[in-house]
Design a protein around this motif. Structure first.
Motif, PDB file in Angstrom:
ATOM      1  N   ALA A   1       2.292  -3.181 -11.618  1.00  0.00           N
ATOM      2  CA  ALA A   1       0.894  -2.882 -10.938  1.00  0.00           C
ATOM      3  C   ALA A   1       0.608  -4.119 -10.085  1.00  0.00           C
ATOM      4  CB  ALA A   1       0.002  -2.275 -11.745  1.00  0.00           C
ATOM      5  N   ALA A   2       0.737  -5.158 -10.801  1.00  0.00           N
ATOM      6  CA  ALA A   2       0.394  -6.660 -10.324  1.00  0.00           C
ATOM      7  C   ALA A   2       1.022  -6.907  -8.907  1.00  0.00           C
ATOM      8  CB  ALA A   2       0.301  -7.758 -11.346  1.00  0.00           C
TER       9      ALA A   2
ATOM     10  N   THR B   1       2.744  -4.884  -7.093  1.00  0.00           N
ATOM     11  CA  THR B   1       2.549  -3.955  -5.994  1.00  0.00           C
ATOM     12  C   THR B   1       1.408  -4.536  -5.218  1.00  0.00           C
ATOM     13  OG1 THR B   1       3.494  -2.030  -7.206  1.00  0.00           O
ATOM     14  CG2 THR B   1       2.366  -1.606  -5.384  1.00  0.00           C
ATOM     15  N   LEU B   2       0.340  -4.798  -6.246  1.00  0.00           N
ATOM     16  CA  LEU B   2      -0.964  -5.245  -5.414  1.00  0.00           C
ATOM     17  C   LEU B   2      -0.732  -6.360  -4.576  1.00  0.00           C
ATOM     18  CD1 LEU B   2      -3.489  -4.597  -8.465  1.00  0.00           C
ATOM     19  CD2 LEU B   2      -3.455  -3.201  -6.072  1.00  0.00           C
TER      20      LEU B   2
ATOM     21  N   SER C   1       1.763  -5.504  -1.489  1.00  0.00           N
ATOM     22  CA  SER C   1       1.129  -4.620  -0.563  1.00  0.00           C
ATOM     23  C   SER C   1      -0.232  -3.857  -0.668  1.00  0.00           C
ATOM     24  CB  SER C   1       2.195  -3.288  -0.182  1.00  0.00           C
ATOM     25  OG  SER C   1       2.356  -2.927  -1.260  1.00  0.00           O
ATOM     26  N   GLY C   2      -0.974  -5.102  -1.599  1.00  0.00           N
ATOM     27  CA  GLY C   2      -2.334  -4.571  -1.593  1.00  0.00           C
ATOM     28  C   GLY C   2      -3.222  -4.074  -0.679  1.00  0.00           C
ATOM     29  N   ASP C   3      -3.097  -4.829   0.456  1.00  0.00           N
ATOM     30  CA  ASP C   3      -3.946  -4.938   1.701  1.00  0.00           C
ATOM     31  C   ASP C   3      -3.617  -3.463   2.392  1.00  0.00           C
ATOM     32  OD1 ASP C   3      -5.040  -7.175   0.919  1.00  0.00           O
ATOM     33  OD2 ASP C   3      -3.791  -8.370   2.300  1.00  0.00           O
TER      34      ASP C   3
ATOM     35  N   LEU D   1      -2.492  -0.640   0.792  1.00  0.00           N
ATOM     36  CA  LEU D   1      -2.900   0.651   0.082  1.00  0.00           C
ATOM     37  C   LEU D   1      -4.118   1.106   0.223  1.00  0.00           C
ATOM     38  CD1 LEU D   1      -0.861  -0.679  -3.144  1.00  0.00           C
ATOM     39  CD2 LEU D   1      -0.245   0.903  -1.495  1.00  0.00           C
TER      40      LEU D   1
ATOM     41  N   ARG E   1      -5.176   1.590  -5.071  1.00  0.00           N
ATOM     42  CA  ARG E   1      -5.625   0.098  -5.662  1.00  0.00           C
ATOM     43  C   ARG E   1      -6.232   0.505  -7.041  1.00  0.00           C
ATOM     44  NH1 ARG E   1      -6.687  -1.080  -0.205  1.00  0.00           N
ATOM     45  NH2 ARG E   1      -8.760  -1.341  -0.903  1.00  0.00           N
ATOM     46  N   ARG E   2      -7.200   1.013  -7.033  1.00  0.00           N
ATOM     47  CA  ARG E   2      -7.975   1.651  -8.007  1.00  0.00           C
ATOM     48  C   ARG E   2      -7.249   1.956  -9.314  1.00  0.00           C
ATOM     49  NH1 ARG E   2     -12.494  -0.524 -10.140  1.00  0.00           N
ATOM     50  NH2 ARG E   2     -11.451  -0.349 -12.444  1.00  0.00           N
TER      51      ARG E   2
ATOM     52  N   MET F   1      -3.850   1.099  -9.755  1.00  0.00           N
ATOM     53  CA  MET F   1      -3.283   0.145 -10.343  1.00  0.00           C
ATOM     54  C   MET F   1      -4.185  -0.662 -11.005  1.00  0.00           C
ATOM     55  SD  MET F   1      -0.585  -0.434  -7.338  1.00  0.00           S
ATOM     56  CE  MET F   1       0.560   0.596  -6.665  1.00  0.00           C
ATOM     57  N   ILE F   2      -5.284  -1.013 -10.771  1.00  0.00           N
ATOM     58  CA  ILE F   2      -6.153  -1.955 -11.512  1.00  0.00           C
ATOM     59  C   ILE F   2      -6.386  -1.264 -12.805  1.00  0.00           C
ATOM     60  CG2 ILE F   2      -8.593  -2.788 -11.689  1.00  0.00           C
ATOM     61  CD1 ILE F   2      -8.350  -3.219  -8.446  1.00  0.00           C
TER      62      ILE F   2
END
Length: 649
Positions: A440-441, A443-444, A447-449, A451, A456-457, A459-460
């Motif tokens: 998850a980290a 990926t964020l 390409s977090g910007d 998603l 994003r929520r 994955m957090i």
């Protein structure tokens, strides 16, 4: 096969034993030295008794097994033992007494030869020792038998009393003198049962004389006109002597039976105590107490440490007499596996006698007994008794040592199993959340910007839930480590249980998302003295366990009730329940009840719950519900009086 050598008090027995040892060595057979205690043993002098003990010790020193038998006939006992123990050859000494005595009194050698059957009999002529010649009749140092003056007086009194009783029967009532003769025989029997053999013989002679003097015509004279009375006198004397001999033999045999009974009772008492003893200290204490009680002398038991040095474990009379010299004698007996000290051939000037405690794996210790200063020799019975005590105690000590070794081995195996289980479980359980967090980290980060906000929520949330999972795992490991080390210190305070349940539910808010939690905790539930953080950990583990093993969306029920002596809390679910037979095992460390493919965690949560609840003085149990699902119930005692809460404001 075995070679048996007959041992006795003769000074020729020493060479007989050596000859039998050479014979056994040439045949590669075991040697057995046998001494038979017949009724005549009571007539042996102190020197003869000592010589028997010396001969038996000589046989032991040459590697022979020594056996003491008891019975009326030496030949019978020797042949019975030989038949029962696969003896193929018997070695006896050649008799040196006149032939007429063999004819009159019988010969042991002749009896053995005639009745030996397939057993070979070796008759060996011994050689005289330098001090006592073979033809010597006198044994230096022999103790002269003390005359039984009291018995002689009683013999005369019994004859006089019988004569006084029989006189009116014969002279006034005209009762036959044959009846009076029976009274004399009864008197002889009484003397035989209460006094020595010599007193009985005197009573027999006096009875015949009194009967002739008072009850045979002409009266009051020893003249006999009717020769038939000579036969009566002879028969009366013979009968009285036979009664004397038989009664004496019965007394000797009864005394031997009493000695055997005392020895058996002593061994039985020690066996019972040793059977219940588990630690070596208990075994040593029981052995020392029995030896001191039976022998009536101070006793000490020494066991070897890891460096094969004897250590004092228990002393019935205090260790003051066990000085450095005595300890050295005991150490010699231990290292050489031979008796040493007073009454033996090794260091006889010592204050005590030390007997090694032989076990199948070697000598484990020594029993020491303080010798009586009035004599320097042990009797054969006493020596055999102490050796029997030493043998039983040695077996018990070895049993305790084997139990300790088995326990240590099991603990090592269990520790290795737990270590492997812990490493395997921890590595797996840490790898899974770490993989989720890393994925998850990353990926964020990459390409977090780009998603969507929902992705994003999600994955957090994954990072947070997996981090919480790792935190619970590490917390459980630390809690179990503290409990195993005895470091679980409870900080009790009076708390409302509603707050503790609420704190646990808040801690698991993310885990319980999408589930209904039915908490039934009465508002009037009394305060309870608990460690709030620890009980919160119990509830957290139970609720998390219910979430882990039930389908998503199924409810979790929490109920609390108050009894007179305890408060009961139950956490139940609507899942598949526990596998039958695992209701108690689920509280063991590293035990997981679900299928291998669905198991998560390392099996410490419920074990921690049990440790915390039991530390509070409560209990925790698990059961399957009739409608499905599992229920975990624990109790908390209502100790003390809770403080009053001021509700006036």
């Amino acid at each position: 096969g075995r070679v048996l050598v007959c041992v006795g008090p003769s000074p020729l027995s020493a060479r007989l034993i050596r000859s039998a040892r050479r014979l056994a060595a040439s045949l590669r057979a075991k040697l057995v030295a046998v001494y038979v205690e017949t009724p005549g043993v009571s007539r042996l002098s102190e020197a003869d008794r000592r010589r028997v003990e010396e001969n038996l010790r000589l046989a032991e020193g040459l590697g022979a097994a020594t056996v003491t038998l008891g019975g009326p006939s030496m030949a019978d006992e020797v042949l019975a033992y030989a038949t029962a123990h696969n003896v193929t050859k018997i070695v006896v000494g050649k008799p040196v007494r006149p032939r007429w005595k063999d004819v009159v009194f019988g010969s042991v050698v002749d009896d053995l030869i005639r009745r030996s059957g397939d057993i070979n009999i070796y008759v060996i002529r011994g050689e005289a020792d330098p001090v006592n010649g073979a033809g010597s009749r006198h044994v230096p140092g022999a103790v002269t038998r003390t005359a039984d003056w009291a018995g002689y007086a009683w013999a005369a009194a019994v004859v006089a009393t019988t004569t006084a009783l029989g006189w009116p029967l014969y002279h006034r009532l005209d009762i036959s003198n044959a009846n009076v003769l029976m009274l004399y025989l009864l008197g002889v029997l009484w003397v035989a049962t209460h006094h020595s053999r010599e007193a009985t013989v005197l009573c027999s002679v006096l009875a015949v004389a009194a009967f002739d003097l008072v009850f045979v015509s002409p009266h009051y004279t020893f003249a006999v006109y009717d020769r038939r009375y000579l036969v009566v006198f002879g028969g009366m004397l013979a009968t009285a002597l036979v009664i004397s001999a038989l009664t004496h033999r019965v007394r000797v045999q009864a005394e031997a039976a009493r000695q055997r009974e005392r020895r058996t009772a002593a061994l039985l008492g020690l066996s019972r105590d040793l059977a219940t003893a588990r630690a070596s200290g208990e075994i040593v204490a029981a052995t020392g107490r029995h030896v001191a009680d039976v022998l009536g002398r101070p006793a000490v038991v020494l066991l070897a440490d890891g460096e094969r040095r004897l250590m004092l474990k228990q002393d019935a009379a205090g260790p003051a007499w066990l000085d450095e010299k005595e300890a050295g004698v005991a150490q010699w007996a231990f290292e050489h596996d031979q008796p040493a000290g007073r009454g033996t051939d090794t260091l006889p000037a010592s204050a005590g006698t030390y007997v090694p405690m032989r076990a199948p794996r070697g000598v484990v210790g020594v029993i020491g007994v303080v010798a009586d200063g009035r004599d320097a020799h042990w009797s054969g019975e006493r020596r055999q008794l102490v050796e029997a005590f030493a043998s039983q105690a040695a077996l018990a000590v070895e049993r305790a040592n084997l139990a300790d070794e088995a326990r240590a081995a099991w603990e090592r195996v269990e520790a290795e199993f737990l270590r492997n289980t812990l490493l395997s479980g921890v590595s797996h359980e840490l790898r899974t959340p770490l993989a989720g967090i890393t994925g998850a980290a990353s990926t964020l980060a990459v390409s977090g910007d780009t998603l969507p906000a929902d992705a994003r929520r999600e994955m957090i949330d994954t990072i947070q839930s997996e981090a919480d999972r790792m935190e619970r795992l590490i917390s459980n490991l630390l809690d179990m480590t503290r409990m195993e080390a005895g470091g679980l210190a409870l900080k009790k305070e009076w708390l409302p249980l509603q707050e503790v349940v609420g704190a646990a539910l808040h801690h698991l808010d993310n885990r319980l998302r999408g589930r209904d939690v039915n908490a039934t905790v009465p508002a009037d539930l009394p305060l309870v003295a608990i460690d709030g953080t620890a009980i919160e950990q119990v509830l957290t583990n139970l609720i998390d366990n219910a979430v882990e093993y039930t389908p998503p969306g199924t409810p979790v029920d929490i109920t609390a009730t108050a009894g007179d002596r305890e408060i009961t809390v139950e956490v139940s679910d609507r899942g598949p329940g526990l596998p039958p037979g695992t209701e108690k095992r689920v509280f063991e460390k590293f035990f997981r009840a679900g299928p291998a493919a669905t198991r998560r965690g390392i099996g410490l949560g419920l074990a921690i719950c049990r440790g915390i609840v039991e530390a509070h003085g409560g209990t925790i149990t698990a059961r399957n519900l009739p409608q499905g699902g599992a229920a975990f119930r624990f109790t908390l005692p209502r100790d003390g009086t809770p403080p009053k809460v001021d509700t006036s404001e």
